[in-house]
Scaffold this active site. Structure first.
Site, mmCIF file in Angstrom:
data_model
loop_
_atom_site.group_PDB
_atom_site.id
_atom_site.type_symbol
_atom_site.label_atom_id
_atom_site.label_comp_id
_atom_site.label_asym_id
_atom_site.label_seq_id
_atom_site.Cartn_x
_atom_site.Cartn_y
_atom_site.Cartn_z
ATOM 1 N N CYS A 11 0.108 3.753 2.763
ATOM 2 C CA CYS A 11 0.581 3.210 4.049
ATOM 3 C C CYS A 11 2.072 3.491 4.225
ATOM 4 C CB CYS A 11 0.345 1.698 4.118
ATOM 5 S SG CYS A 11 -1.378 1.179 4.052
ATOM 6 N N CYS B 285 0.839 -1.206 0.000
ATOM 7 C CA CYS B 285 0.000 0.000 0.000
ATOM 8 C C CYS B 285 0.873 1.255 0.000
ATOM 9 C CB CYS B 285 -0.916 -0.039 1.231
ATOM 10 S SG CYS B 285 -1.794 1.493 1.583
#
Length: 145
Positions: free
Chosen positions: A73, A70
């Protein structure tokens, strides 16, 4: 009347430690394995450690649900680490890799990642989905604690 001691769970050995309130700023360590109980960096949680650490800790626990693939993230990770340094010892910041801890991640019906969830004694207090910068993480934690 003095306040009862705080329960803090060691992230390494999962021992529950009792720490007097007036000693919380002294960077307490685990009586069993000597690991810092309220580190200034995020700790890693797993399916095995999540439940006990979140439910038995008397300080608020802010968990970052993330995954290595991600992009947002990964972009938020340095901000989360900076927030950990600023919020400790009043909060414990932790990270849960949703790919590695699928059983725990599934319990929270995440609509996306990154998602941060603030817990107090095992109960979810607040959540926020999407990448945040350091001031936003600090404001989220402090306003919901």
């Amino acid at each position: 009347m003095t306040e009862p001691p705080l329960s803090l769970v060691c992230s390494d050995c999962l021992a529950v430690n009792r720490v007097p309130n007036d000693r919380i700023d002294d960077r307490p360590i685990c009586g069993k394995c000597q690991t810092p109980l309220l580190p200034a960096t995020p700790i890693e949680l797993t399916d095995r450690t999540f439940g006990k650490l979140v439910s038995r800790s008397d300080v608020p626990v802010l968990v970052d649900f993330w995954a290595s693939w991600c992009g947002p993230c990964r972009m938020m990770a340095p901000s989360f680490a900076e927030a950990a340094a600023e919020l400790s010892p009043g909060f414990l910041l932790a990270k849960l890799d949703t790919d590695a801890a699928t059983q725990t991640a599934a319990q929270f019906s995440l609509s996306g990642i990154p998602t941060i969830i603030l817990f107090r004694r095992g109960s979810e207090i607040a959540r926020q989905t999407g990448a945040l910068n350091t001031p936003q993480i600090l404001q989220f934690a402090r306003s919901n604690a």
